[in-house]
Design a protein around this motif. Sequence first.
Motif, PDB file in Angstrom:
ATOM      1  N   PRO A  21       0.791  -1.235   0.000  1.00 48.44           N
ATOM      2  CA  PRO A  21       0.000   0.000   0.000  1.00 48.44           C
ATOM      3  C   PRO A  21       0.823   1.285   0.000  1.00 48.44           C
ATOM      4  N   GLN A  22       2.054   1.234   0.468  1.00 45.51           N
ATOM      5  CA  GLN A  22       2.851   2.455   0.573  1.00 45.51           C
ATOM      6  C   GLN A  22       3.628   2.766  -0.707  1.00 45.51           C
ATOM      7  N   ILE A  23       3.481   1.956  -1.733  1.00 45.25           N
ATOM      8  CA  ILE A  23       4.343   2.112  -2.901  1.00 45.25           C
ATOM      9  C   ILE A  23       3.968   3.299  -3.778  1.00 45.25           C
ATOM     10  N   ALA A  24       2.716   3.740  -3.744  1.00 47.80           N
ATOM     11  CA  ALA A  24       2.289   4.811  -4.655  1.00 47.80           C
ATOM     12  C   ALA A  24       1.163   5.620  -4.043  1.00 47.80           C
ATOM     13  N   ASP A  25       1.048   6.853  -4.508  1.00 47.08           N
ATOM     14  CA  ASP A  25       0.009   7.755  -4.014  1.00 47.08           C
ATOM     15  C   ASP A  25      -1.292   7.652  -4.788  1.00 47.08           C
ATOM     16  N   SER A  26      -1.278   7.015  -5.947  1.00 51.07           N
ATOM     17  CA  SER A  26      -2.498   6.929  -6.746  1.00 51.07           C
ATOM     18  C   SER A  26      -2.431   5.733  -7.677  1.00 51.07           C
ATOM     19  N   LEU A  27      -3.592   5.327  -8.167  1.00 47.38           N
ATOM     20  CA  LEU A  27      -3.731   4.187  -9.075  1.00 47.38           C
ATOM     21  C   LEU A  27      -4.564   4.620 -10.265  1.00 47.38           C
ATOM     22  N   MET A  28      -4.128   4.235 -11.468  1.00 50.38           N
ATOM     23  CA  MET A  28      -4.839   4.597 -12.698  1.00 50.38           C
ATOM     24  C   MET A  28      -5.007   3.352 -13.552  1.00 50.38           C
ATOM     25  N   LEU A  29      -6.238   3.057 -13.937  1.00 54.10           N
ATOM     26  CA  LEU A  29      -6.547   1.799 -14.613  1.00 54.10           C
ATOM     27  C   LEU A  29      -7.297   2.045 -15.918  1.00 54.10           C
ATOM     28  N   SER A  30      -6.783   1.480 -16.986  1.00 53.79           N
ATOM     29  CA  SER A  30      -7.452   1.480 -18.282  1.00 53.79           C
ATOM     30  C   SER A  30      -7.914   0.053 -18.564  1.00 53.79           C
ATOM     31  N   GLY A  31      -9.232  -0.144 -18.626  1.00 52.85           N
ATOM     32  CA  GLY A  31      -9.755  -1.492 -18.816  1.00 52.85           C
ATOM     33  C   GLY A  31      -9.626  -2.324 -17.549  1.00 52.85           C
ATOM     34  N   PRO A  32     -10.363  -1.976 -16.475  1.00 49.52           N
ATOM     35  CA  PRO A  32     -10.285  -2.740 -15.225  1.00 49.52           C
ATOM     36  C   PRO A  32     -10.747  -4.177 -15.439  1.00 49.52           C
ATOM     37  N   THR A  33     -10.137  -5.104 -14.702  1.00 49.15           N
ATOM     38  CA  THR A  33     -10.324  -6.538 -14.974  1.00 49.15           C
ATOM     39  C   THR A  33     -11.250  -7.225 -13.976  1.00 49.15           C
ATOM     40  N   LEU A  34     -12.350  -6.560 -13.633  1.00 52.99           N
ATOM     41  CA  LEU A  34     -13.380  -7.215 -12.824  1.00 52.99           C
ATOM     42  C   LEU A  34     -14.231  -8.056 -13.782  1.00 52.99           C
ATOM     43  N   LEU A  35     -13.751  -9.242 -14.114  1.00 53.62           N
ATOM     44  CA  LEU A  35     -14.388 -10.047 -15.151  1.00 53.62           C
ATOM     45  C   LEU A  35     -15.709 -10.646 -14.667  1.00 53.62           C
ATOM     46  N   ASN A  36     -16.746 -10.495 -15.475  1.00 57.61           N
ATOM     47  CA  ASN A  36     -17.995 -11.202 -15.177  1.00 57.61           C
ATOM     48  C   ASN A  36     -17.906 -12.616 -15.755  1.00 57.61           C
ATOM     49  N   GLN A  37     -18.932 -13.416 -15.522  1.00 57.23           N
ATOM     50  CA  GLN A  37     -18.872 -14.806 -15.951  1.00 57.23           C
ATOM     51  C   GLN A  37     -18.837 -14.939 -17.463  1.00 57.23           C
ATOM     52  N   ILE A  38     -19.488 -14.028 -18.160  1.00 60.20           N
ATOM     53  CA  ILE A  38     -19.462 -14.076 -19.630  1.00 60.20           C
ATOM     54  C   ILE A  38     -18.028 -13.931 -20.134  1.00 60.20           C
ATOM     55  N   LEU A  39     -17.301 -12.941 -19.606  1.00 61.22           N
ATOM     56  CA  LEU A  39     -15.915 -12.741 -20.029  1.00 61.22           C
ATOM     57  C   LEU A  39     -15.027 -13.912 -19.627  1.00 61.22           C
ATOM     58  N   LYS A  40     -15.256 -14.462 -18.444  1.00 64.58           N
ATOM     59  CA  LYS A  40     -14.465 -15.609 -18.003  1.00 64.58           C
ATOM     60  C   LYS A  40     -14.687 -16.826 -18.893  1.00 64.58           C
ATOM     61  N   ASN A  41     -15.884 -16.931 -19.440  1.00 63.33           N
ATOM     62  CA  ASN A  41     -16.191 -18.077 -20.300  1.00 63.33           C
ATOM     63  C   ASN A  41     -15.579 -17.945 -21.698  1.00 63.33           C
ATOM     64  N   ILE A  42     -15.546 -16.719 -22.222  1.00 62.03           N
ATOM     65  CA  ILE A  42     -15.076 -16.548 -23.600  1.00 62.03           C
ATOM     66  C   ILE A  42     -13.573 -16.284 -23.686  1.00 62.03           C
TER      67      ILE A  42
END
Length: 283
Positions: A118-139
Amino acid sequence: MSEVLVQRGYVPAGTGQMHYRFAGQSGAPVLLLIHQAPSSSVMFEAMMASLAEDYYVLAPDLPGFGQSDSLTISNTIADWADALKGFCQEITGAQTLAGVFGHHTGAAVATEMLYRHPQIADSLMLSGPTLLNQILKNILPEKARAFPASADGLHLLGMWQRMQGKDTQAELSLILRETLLGLGMGERYPDAYAAVIDHDFQRAISAITQPVLMFAGSADPLYSVLDDAFSCVQQGVVTRIPNTTSWVCDRQPDVVCGLIRRFLSRSRPADSAGGKEEWSCES
């Protein structure tokens, strides 16, 4: 203004070496950029040339990608996050990063990195977050299957068509670059996608207390999970880039760099929505 030089180097990483690109002045605030699979830090060269005006920008090849050696242990999102923690210590010592930016696979690694360290950075920036739903996990496993080398060369065409299918308007040079990087993974090609499927993104992103910038292009396969992913964030900003695919960092680097600069320079939102806000974005 003179052209910014993106340079390259290696650092020790376990039993091998990690290849990385860097740009800017070493005394400036540090940004870490983490690429998607099966690409490498080369995907960030245009962004690095721009961001180097204000930041010291580091972009490693994840272990087993590009010109970095593979890990001798397992290849999980947590393994790569820990490897990048070691990379940062090698380059910057104990300095806290201004931000970590991850795209697709890199978004999973960046999120796990801040969760575990947690101490490594002051902020996080994400392009295309990977909270995969079941449809994405299947394909995803079928879309990420390897193309074993064959005497007729059809594996070359198969990888080319896969990369071209990600963005039919992309320059041929970009498609060729990503095709060669994909072929270079060989039988290891599916490993990163399996690691993303197995990663508990929701657990990690929900625990992060730093402000988070989260976005996706409207033609990105991960656009469908953007709202669900942002609902897990404690504080931060969400935005959407119209008519943009998963190659947004290559094809619209100015837009992405503009979002990063705006986010890192912003004051905290004054609204009552738990420190969360949405920005409009013009591409």
